[in-house]
Scaffold this active site. Structure first.
Site, PDB file in Angstrom:
ATOM      1  N   ASP A 178     -24.914 -45.829 -23.942  1.00 31.17           N
ATOM      2  CA  ASP A 178     -23.575 -45.547 -24.439  1.00 31.17           C
ATOM      3  C   ASP A 178     -23.158 -46.859 -25.086  1.00 31.17           C
ATOM      4  OD1 ASP A 178     -20.715 -45.528 -24.643  1.00 31.17           O
ATOM      5  OD2 ASP A 178     -20.723 -43.766 -23.341  1.00 31.17           O
ATOM      6  N   HIS A 179     -23.131 -46.891 -26.422  1.00 32.10           N
ATOM      7  CA  HIS A 179     -22.991 -48.205 -27.057  1.00 32.10           C
ATOM      8  C   HIS A 179     -21.645 -48.866 -26.750  1.00 32.10           C
ATOM      9  CE1 HIS A 179     -20.887 -46.076 -30.334  1.00 32.10           C
ATOM     10  NE2 HIS A 179     -20.451 -47.244 -30.745  1.00 32.10           N
ATOM     11  N   LYS A 183     -20.399 -53.200 -25.851  1.00 26.20           N
ATOM     12  CA  LYS A 183     -19.438 -54.019 -26.596  1.00 26.20           C
ATOM     13  C   LYS A 183     -19.034 -55.217 -25.720  1.00 26.20           C
ATOM     14  CE  LYS A 183     -17.763 -50.191 -29.408  1.00 26.20           C
ATOM     15  NZ  LYS A 183     -17.813 -50.532 -30.821  1.00 26.20           N
ATOM     16  N   GLU A 217     -10.346 -44.249 -35.253  1.00 31.02           N
ATOM     17  CA  GLU A 217     -11.096 -44.739 -36.410  1.00 31.02           C
ATOM     18  C   GLU A 217     -10.537 -44.178 -37.700  1.00 31.02           C
ATOM     19  OE1 GLU A 217     -15.264 -43.969 -35.619  1.00 31.02           O
ATOM     20  OE2 GLU A 217     -14.756 -42.010 -34.812  1.00 31.02           O
ATOM     21  N   ASP A 236     -18.025 -35.851 -28.664  1.00 30.21           N
ATOM     22  CA  ASP A 236     -18.495 -37.015 -29.424  1.00 30.21           C
ATOM     23  C   ASP A 236     -17.967 -38.323 -28.826  1.00 30.21           C
ATOM     24  OD1 ASP A 236     -19.830 -38.138 -31.740  1.00 30.21           O
ATOM     25  OD2 ASP A 236     -17.835 -38.585 -32.529  1.00 30.21           O
ATOM     26  N   HIS A 241     -17.847 -42.142 -24.314  1.00 30.54           N
ATOM     27  CA  HIS A 241     -17.225 -43.457 -24.511  1.00 30.54           C
ATOM     28  C   HIS A 241     -15.890 -43.606 -23.762  1.00 30.54           C
ATOM     29  CE1 HIS A 241     -20.336 -43.662 -27.418  1.00 30.54           C
ATOM     30  NE2 HIS A 241     -19.692 -43.153 -28.437  1.00 30.54           N
ATOM     31  N   LYS A 341     -10.270 -39.236 -35.437  1.00 35.75           N
ATOM     32  CA  LYS A 341     -10.846 -39.631 -36.732  1.00 35.75           C
ATOM     33  C   LYS A 341      -9.737 -39.568 -37.766  1.00 35.75           C
ATOM     34  CE  LYS A 341     -15.720 -38.780 -36.095  1.00 35.75           C
ATOM     35  NZ  LYS A 341     -16.189 -40.170 -35.956  1.00 35.75           N
TER      36      LYS A 341
END
Ligand code: BG6
Length: 483
Positions: A178-179, A183, A217, A236, A241, A341
């Site tokens: 999970d990027h 971070k 974002e 998503d 996240h 988004k």
């Protein structure tokens, strides 16, 4: 760090070019790769080894955060080999096995094998089964598997996927990436408390009014309509996240803990997350979809006009919710989460709002005093700041002032660098373990069903705005506002 083979499925894909090759190169520059390493890239198209090495070099030129160094570049590139691969063909596995073995002999490598799956979700269990039956994953050394999200599309499919992966890999061998957990500021969350006694006394329900987690974002669906129109923001961004950010924020670690203790705490937070029952979803959850509008003064189309999106799509591009963690530290404190988004500003941050009174009997503060905030900026800025009240000597009015610490993002290692380094060393602290993933799906399952059954309003919001008005109302109902 042990010598090993790194097998990358999906080596001609976007993630490999943008993130994985640069991450490996940066680790190489920092001396953080094993002394002897064989990297094998796989993809459906044909490339010679040399063509593939040139492709890697091109990706580094475009996407690496640091300029290419002439010294060492050839040495780095010669670690790479390529193998054309079709996940459904036995021949492909045999060819791959042969290449892995030949390189192990050539470089005198132990049979430590690391498999990275950056492939379409429907290929994940096909490939792991193939690795098992072909014997590739049954070597004399250790083996590890990294899987990208999405990990399933609901509770049932996630459980099925996990069972099927467990036929070939044990839970300790599976690294679910999970990027967000890579971070740098997210990795710092556990440190903020245990290394700073001043925060220890502050971070609990007696002092905190609410916690707000934002991951917004400016980009829209981009060229991913096929995937995104099925997934929506809930799969998503939220299931993975945002809920990982909730767990990392709610960790209560008075001292440095082991990876295992951190994982246990994260699981206990998910277990304490109050379920949202179907009848309360409309009260606690806001879903939205972007309409046409402007991003950075440029007109953009609405979601249903995006290429590949069904004109009648009811998919969510915005999600906000109020949740509670029923444990002694966080009892009664609302956590608000939101993601969207095509929001006017890109921002991922955690804001902790403190109560305006220390004791119930305290006199409420004078007008003009605003709550103290602890703000952890995760992206695009990285830093931490504390908002305090100061009096302007000239007009005697209260004004907010900030005690700030910011780092320059370009000097920081990227998420994939940190995560790959951990996985190569066998440190799974910042990977999602199965229990966390399962509990996350379990928590959102009733919401997924409500979305599916369309029992919830889908609020439109103009591209470039802050999201639907209903998301502000969610906090106003509790006398709060988004920061
Ligand atoms: C990905 C999502 O996991 O995270 C994308 O699939 C999203 O839709 C991206 O744009 C956001 O990541 P970041 O690091 O830019 O906040």
């Amino acid at each position: 760090m042990e010598d090993m083979t790194f097998v990358l499925f999906g080596a001609t894909g976007d993630l490999a070019q943008r993130k994985l090759f640069p991450a490996l190169y940066n680790l190489y520059l920092d001396g953080k790769l094993p002394n002897s390493l064989s990297i094998i890239g796989l993809g459906r198209s044909y490339f010679s080894h040399e063509d593939f090495q040139s492709k890697v070099e091109r990706a580094l030129k475009v996407y690496c955060r640091r300029p290419l160094q002439t010294t060492g570049l050839d040495d780095f590139l010669t670690k790479f080999r390529y193998c054309t691969f079709d996940a459904t063909k036995n021949d492909s596995y045999q060819n791959l096995h042969e290449l892995i073995r030949n390189r192990e002999i050539e470089l005198s490598l132990p049979e430590n094998r690391f498999f990275y799956l950056s492939v379409a979700p429907n290929l994940v269990d096909v490939i792991t089964a193939g690795l098992n039956t072909s014997g590739i994953s049954q070597s004399k050394g250790w083996k590890r598997l990294i899987v990208e999200k999405p990990f399933g599309s609901d509770l049932k499919s996630a459980r099925q996927l996990n069972t099927s992966l467990n036929n070939a890999f044990s839970d300790e061998e599976i690294y679910r990436i999970d990027h967000y957990l890579g971070k740098p500021m997210v990795q710092n969350l556990e440190t903020i408390e245990f290394a700073n006694p001043v925060f220890k006394s502050l971070l609990d329900h007696k002092r905190i009014a609410n916690v707000q987690i934002t991951a917004c974002e400016t980009v829209g669906v981009e060229a991913r309509a096929d995937y995104y129109d099925q997934a929506g923001s809930i799969r998503d961004m939220v299931q993975n996240h945002l809920l990982q950010l909730v767990m990392m924020t709610a960790l209560h670690l008075p001292e440095k803990n082991t990876a295992e203790e951190i994982r246990e705490q994260k699981v206990s937070i998910m277990e304490a997350l109050r379920p949202i029952h179907k009848e309360d979803i409309a009260r606690d959850v806001v879903r939205g979809q972007y309409d046409s509008g402007e991003i950075f003064d440029t007109p953009v189309v609405g979601y249903t006009e995006e290429p590949g999106v069904d004109a009648s799509s009811m998919n969510d591009t915005y999600f906000a919710a109020r949740l509670y963690i029923d444990n002694p530290t966080w009892s009664g404190i609302p956590f608000y989460i939101r993601t969207g988004k095509r929001i006017g500003t890109k921002s991922t941050k955690i804001v902790i709002e403190f109560k305006n009174k220390v004791k119930e009997t305290d006199v409420p503060p004078t007008d003009g005093i605003i709550p103290n905030l602890l703000i952890v900026e995760i992206s695009p800025n990285e830093g931490i700041s504390l908002r305090v009240n100061m009096k302007n000597p000239s007009n005697k009015q209260f004004e907010p002032a900030f005690i700030n610490f910011f780092t320059r993002s370009e000097d920081q290692p990227e998420a994939y660098e940190l995560l790959l380094f951990d996985a190569i060393r066998g440190n799974a602290t910042f990977f999602a373990n199965w229990k966390e993933v399962e509990l996350s799906w379990k928590w959102i399952q009733p919401i997924l069903e409500a979305f599916q059954e369309n029992t919830l309003p889908l609020y439109p919001y103009p591209a470039g705005s802050t999201g639907p008005e209903a998301a502000c109302q969610l906090l106003q109902n509790d006398q709060f506002k988004w920061w």
